[in-house]
Design a protein around this motif. Structure first.
Motif: not given
Length: 427
Positions: A370-373, A380, A395
């Motif tokens: 959920e923190d890939s942006d 990951y 991701d």
């Protein structure tokens, strides 16, 4: 990147990896290739490497720098030493045989592997080792090679018809990649040539191949088959093709491979290339890529372009698959107590040797999807087929995970660039 910058980076790479000594190519080797064919056979508990035969062909198309250095580990390696014990050439490789061993079958498996080394000027010792998943040798064969041996076959005149799809313009060494046709009849050679051109176009649409394209030669070798198409065991269809390729390797429907590696290298004889892409005349999705062995992929399905690039990422770049399964399928491929040799996955046992230095300073390890942006390059969990314990650089945005991804991730791009520099180094 301009050629001068690339060569400067190659020099720095060489200096960093080869400070102790540099092997002089011309002192130890002539401008020809020694191909050594081995048979790998046995079960997980009893593995043997047998010497099959040796072949001489004109010219050496491999690297001439960092000759005594291994860039990646592979599942096996070959070492050439002088009789005084000095290492003068090393290379690594992988084969289907390691996958057979992981199946734990009680029936002995069989696999062909052809290894290319520069032809020595004097008698040398050759050592070929096969490793298990723990990076431990499970079989070793040593033998002496005399370059004047009358039983080294000379195929200098047996060169298949071939033509260049792309010939790089950069000065210095080039990386030769040969296409071989599988399941194309003589009447379908024009189709094959168009497929070769599409594969090269797909490759050069991806970095770093695009920026370093002038260091590559792509050569299409004409190897027609008797039958059109390829064998599909599920349909009881068995074709007479150049390399006997078939789907359902290890009973995996889409795993398309060939058992006839010696025949591939027979057809490569005299061609200035050390990397192989076998294009298969089939509309059915499938293929495979094995490090320093070959890429083989079906050319007539709608995912051909991303798949041929993905598989070449395996066979040329030594990249691992970044996808995984949430169920226990192939999850024991990589022991969690050992750092994988592939540059784009990690168990965190030796993450310093991977893409750690590329991370932003505040990147959490591991990194949550959920923190890939916020962290486009991270750590990951999930990769190398395993849901837990193995980590990938991004991701979802890498060619080594999804066909839909538009590019290799930054870590994979760096790994490919580094191995290109390794191959074109002259020091």
């Amino acid at each position: 990147m301009k050629t001068a910058s690339i060569l400067a980076a190659a020099a720095l790479c060489c200096a960093a990896n080869n400070q102790a000594s540099a092997v002089n190519y011309d002192k130890h080797f002539s401008d020809s290739t020694l191909r050594i064919d081995y048979v790998l056979q046995g079960t997980e508990k009893n593995v043997n490497i047998g010497l099959r035969h040796m072949t001489r062909s004109p010219h050496w198309a491999g690297r001439k720098g960092q000759l005594d250095q291994l860039h990646l580990g592979g599942n096996g390696d070959i070492t050439v030493t002088t009789l005084a014990g000095d290492t003068i050439y090393r290379n690594s490789y992988s084969t289907l045989f390691n996958e057979w061993l992981r199946l734990g079958d009680s029936v002995p498996g069989y696999c062909e592997v052809s290894l290319l080394v520069p032809m020595p000027r004097e008698r040398v010792k050759i050592t070929n080792r096969l490793m298990n998943e723990y990076r431990q040798p499970i079989a070793t064969v040593e033998h002496t090679v005399d370059p004047t041996d009358i039983l080294i076959r000379d195929h200098s005149k047996a060169v298949k018809p071939h033509e260049y799809i792309h010939k790089g313009s950069a000065p210095g060494p080039h990386i030769g990649v040969a296409f071989l046709a599988e399941g194309y009849t003589q009447e379908e050679m024009d189709v094959y040539m168009n497929d070769c051109r599409e594969a090269v176009d797909a490759m050069f649409s991806h970095e770093p191949f695009k920026e370093m394209k002038e260091h590559f030669d792509f050569i299409a070798v004409h190897t027609p088959s008797i039958d059109s198409g390829v064998s599909v065991p599920l349909k009881n269809e068995w074709k007479r093709t150049a390399y006997g390729s078939h789907y359902s390797t290890f009973y995996s429907d889409r795993y398309l491979t060939s058992p006839n590696v010696f025949t591939m290298y027979d057809d490569l004889n005299g061609i200035p290339a050390q990397h192989i892409i076998v294009l298969v005349n089939s509309p059915v999705y499938g293929g495979g890529g094995i490090f320093n062995d070959y890429t083989l992929t079906a050319a007539h399905h709608d995912k051909f372009r991303p798949v041929v690039v993905h598989e070449f990422g395996h066979s040329f770049g030594g990249l691992a698959d970044e996808y995984f399964y949430e169920v226990e399928v192939m999850s024991d491929t990589y022991p969690l107590t050992v750092e994988p040799w592939e540059p784009n996955i990690t168990t965190l046992v030796d993450f310093d040797s991977k893409w750690k230095g590329m991370l932003a300073p505040d990147t959490p390890i591991p990194t949550l999807p959920e923190d890939s942006d916020k962290y486009p390059l991270g750590v990951y969990e999930g990769g190398g087929y395993a849901f837990k314990g193995i980590y990938r650089p991004v991701d979802t945005t890498c060619r080594m995970r999804f066909n839909e991804a538009e590019a290799f991730c930054p870590a994979c791009q760096k790994a490919i660039r580094d191995i290109i520099l390794y191959y074109i180094s002259e020091d």
